[in-house]
Design a protein around this motif. Structure first.
Motif, PDB file in Angstrom:
ATOM      1  N   LYS A  62      39.641 -20.754   6.208  1.00  0.00           N
ATOM      2  CA  LYS A  62      40.295 -22.061   6.196  1.00  0.00           C
ATOM      3  C   LYS A  62      39.739 -22.949   7.314  1.00  0.00           C
ATOM      4  CE  LYS A  62      44.832 -22.299   6.632  1.00  0.00           C
ATOM      5  NZ  LYS A  62      46.166 -21.734   6.380  1.00  0.00           N
ATOM      6  N   ASN A  63      39.381 -22.341   8.419  1.00  0.00           N
ATOM      7  CA  ASN A  63      38.965 -23.121   9.593  1.00  0.00           C
ATOM      8  C   ASN A  63      37.448 -23.142   9.805  1.00  0.00           C
ATOM      9  OD1 ASN A  63      41.616 -23.911  10.680  1.00  0.00           O
ATOM     10  ND2 ASN A  63      41.908 -21.708  10.816  1.00  0.00           N
ATOM     11  N   ASN A  64      36.701 -22.706   8.804  1.00  0.00           N
ATOM     12  CA  ASN A  64      35.243 -22.705   8.897  1.00  0.00           C
ATOM     13  C   ASN A  64      34.708 -21.960  10.108  1.00  0.00           C
ATOM     14  OD1 ASN A  64      34.999 -24.339   6.578  1.00  0.00           O
ATOM     15  ND2 ASN A  64      35.456 -26.134   7.844  1.00  0.00           N
ATOM     16  N   VAL A  65      35.316 -20.840  10.397  1.00  0.00           N
ATOM     17  CA  VAL A  65      34.810 -20.008  11.480  1.00  0.00           C
ATOM     18  C   VAL A  65      33.469 -19.415  11.046  1.00  0.00           C
ATOM     19  CG1 VAL A  65      35.245 -17.827  12.675  1.00  0.00           C
ATOM     20  CG2 VAL A  65      37.058 -19.518  12.461  1.00  0.00           C
ATOM     21  N   GLU A  66      32.536 -19.402  11.966  1.00  0.00           N
ATOM     22  CA  GLU A  66      31.201 -18.947  11.583  1.00  0.00           C
ATOM     23  C   GLU A  66      31.036 -17.440  11.773  1.00  0.00           C
ATOM     24  OE1 GLU A  66      28.072 -21.899  11.612  1.00  0.00           O
ATOM     25  OE2 GLU A  66      29.013 -22.604  13.463  1.00  0.00           O
ATOM     26  N   ASP A  67      29.978 -16.925  11.171  1.00  0.00           N
ATOM     27  CA  ASP A  67      29.723 -15.486  11.174  1.00  0.00           C
ATOM     28  C   ASP A  67      28.916 -15.094  12.416  1.00  0.00           C
ATOM     29  OD1 ASP A  67      29.033 -12.888  10.679  1.00  0.00           O
ATOM     30  OD2 ASP A  67      28.388 -13.233   8.605  1.00  0.00           O
ATOM     31  N   TYR A  68      29.575 -14.437  13.369  1.00  0.00           N
ATOM     32  CA  TYR A  68      28.901 -14.092  14.630  1.00  0.00           C
ATOM     33  C   TYR A  68      27.948 -12.911  14.482  1.00  0.00           C
ATOM     34  CZ  TYR A  68      32.227 -17.383  16.541  1.00  0.00           C
ATOM     35  OH  TYR A  68      32.957 -18.513  16.772  1.00  0.00           O
ATOM     36  N   ARG A  69      27.834 -12.364  13.271  1.00  0.00           N
ATOM     37  CA  ARG A  69      26.813 -11.331  13.061  1.00  0.00           C
ATOM     38  C   ARG A  69      25.446 -11.977  12.829  1.00  0.00           C
ATOM     39  NH1 ARG A  69      29.438  -8.476   8.069  1.00  0.00           N
ATOM     40  NH2 ARG A  69      29.326 -10.681   7.555  1.00  0.00           N
ATOM     41  N   SER A  70      25.463 -13.303  12.622  1.00  0.00           N
ATOM     42  CA  SER A  70      24.212 -14.016  12.345  1.00  0.00           C
ATOM     43  C   SER A  70      23.541 -14.493  13.626  1.00  0.00           C
ATOM     44  CB  SER A  70      24.524 -15.208  11.437  1.00  0.00           C
ATOM     45  OG  SER A  70      23.660 -16.281  11.728  1.00  0.00           O
ATOM     46  N   ALA A  71      22.262 -14.186  13.762  1.00  0.00           N
ATOM     47  CA  ALA A  71      21.512 -14.602  14.955  1.00  0.00           C
ATOM     48  C   ALA A  71      21.451 -16.125  15.037  1.00  0.00           C
ATOM     49  CB  ALA A  71      20.112 -14.014  14.916  1.00  0.00           C
ATOM     50  N   ALA A  72      21.350 -16.802  13.885  1.00  0.00           N
ATOM     51  CA  ALA A  72      21.272 -18.262  13.867  1.00  0.00           C
ATOM     52  C   ALA A  72      22.572 -18.876  14.402  1.00  0.00           C
ATOM     53  CB  ALA A  72      20.993 -18.747  12.454  1.00  0.00           C
ATOM     54  N   VAL A  73      23.697 -18.286  14.030  1.00  0.00           N
ATOM     55  CA  VAL A  73      24.986 -18.776  14.520  1.00  0.00           C
ATOM     56  C   VAL A  73      25.089 -18.520  16.031  1.00  0.00           C
ATOM     57  CG1 VAL A  73      27.489 -18.373  14.440  1.00  0.00           C
ATOM     58  CG2 VAL A  73      26.194 -18.588  12.312  1.00  0.00           C
ATOM     59  N   GLN A  74      24.661 -17.344  16.439  1.00  0.00           N
ATOM     60  CA  GLN A  74      24.743 -16.986  17.865  1.00  0.00           C
ATOM     61  C   GLN A  74      23.884 -17.914  18.719  1.00  0.00           C
ATOM     62  OE1 GLN A  74      25.881 -14.048  19.717  1.00  0.00           O
ATOM     63  NE2 GLN A  74      26.833 -12.855  18.100  1.00  0.00           N
ATOM     64  N   ALA A  75      22.785 -18.423  18.122  1.00  0.00           N
ATOM     65  CA  ALA A  75      21.886 -19.289  18.880  1.00  0.00           C
ATOM     66  C   ALA A  75      22.465 -20.693  19.051  1.00  0.00           C
ATOM     67  CB  ALA A  75      20.536 -19.370  18.173  1.00  0.00           C
ATOM     68  N   LYS A  76      23.536 -20.998  18.304  1.00  0.00           N
ATOM     69  CA  LYS A  76      24.114 -22.345  18.350  1.00  0.00           C
ATOM     70  C   LYS A  76      24.936 -22.602  19.605  1.00  0.00           C
ATOM     71  CE  LYS A  76      24.963 -23.085  13.458  1.00  0.00           C
ATOM     72  NZ  LYS A  76      26.078 -23.466  12.591  1.00  0.00           N
ATOM     73  N   PHE A  77      25.371 -21.559  20.267  1.00  0.00           N
ATOM     74  CA  PHE A  77      26.152 -21.782  21.484  1.00  0.00           C
ATOM     75  C   PHE A  77      25.657 -20.888  22.610  1.00  0.00           C
ATOM     76  CE2 PHE A  77      28.496 -18.909  18.657  1.00  0.00           C
ATOM     77  CZ  PHE A  77      28.779 -17.829  19.477  1.00  0.00           C
ATOM     78  N   THR A  78      25.725 -21.437  23.827  1.00  0.00           N
ATOM     79  CA  THR A  78      25.328 -20.659  24.999  1.00  0.00           C
ATOM     80  C   THR A  78      26.535 -19.852  25.482  1.00  0.00           C
ATOM     81  OG1 THR A  78      26.011 -22.369  26.535  1.00  0.00           O
ATOM     82  CG2 THR A  78      23.747 -22.503  25.718  1.00  0.00           C
ATOM     83  N   ASP A  79      26.282 -18.901  26.365  1.00  0.00           N
ATOM     84  CA  ASP A  79      27.386 -18.134  26.948  1.00  0.00           C
ATOM     85  C   ASP A  79      28.376 -19.068  27.627  1.00  0.00           C
ATOM     86  OD1 ASP A  79      26.019 -15.945  26.052  1.00  0.00           O
ATOM     87  OD2 ASP A  79      25.767 -15.013  28.025  1.00  0.00           O
TER      88      ASP A  79
END
Ligand code: HEC
Length: 106
Positions: free
Chosen positions: A51-68
């Motif tokens: 419902k909230n468009n949470v992204e898939d953190y198993r994806s490297a592309a998604v992980q690259a979208k945000f810094t620590d």
């Protein structure tokens, strides 16, 4: 064994025990506080997550979208439907959760 070697071994095993403890805490916090939206495996495939468009953190592309630092900031202060966790988690626990999220990458 030389005393210095013994001391190093003791320090080393303490560090190991401490990092194991924090890994367990992060997994526990994730299950308790985050999995309702982000899912246990970080995929976001929950009713709330979809419902909230949470992204898939198993994806490297998604992980690259945000810094620590951005992840820490979002967990601390919240974003959209995700509320702030600064009352519930210490800065160290938040850092451990970011490391935990990074570990979900396939
Ligand atoms: C009520 C549902 C909900 C809960 C509970 C929740 N989140 Fe979120 N989370 C979201 C939403 C919605 C976003 C924003 C999605 C977006 O903008 O891509 C988000 C974004 C994030 C982001 C930023 C990355 C990104 O995709 O922009 C991180 C990191 C994150 N959440 C971690 C956590 C952690 C850690 C917890 C538990 C302490 C948690 N979330 C709990 C819904 C939730």
């Amino acid at each position: 064994m030389k005393p210095i070697t013994t001391a190093l071994l003791i320090v080393g095993s303490l560090i190991c025990a401490a990092s194991l403890a924090s890994a367990a805490d992060a997994a526990e916090n994730w299950g308790k506080l985050c999995a309702s939206c982000h899912a246990k495996d970080g995929s976001g495939s929950t009713v709330m997550g979809k419902k909230n468009n949470v992204e898939d953190y198993r994806s490297a592309a998604v992980q690259a979208k945000f810094t620590d630092a951005q992840a820490i900031q979002i967990i601390t202060d919240g974003k959209d439907k995700m509320k702030s966790f600064k009352e519930k988690l210490t800065p160290d626990e938040i850092k451990a959760l970011v490391a935990y999220i990074r570990g979900m990458k396939k």
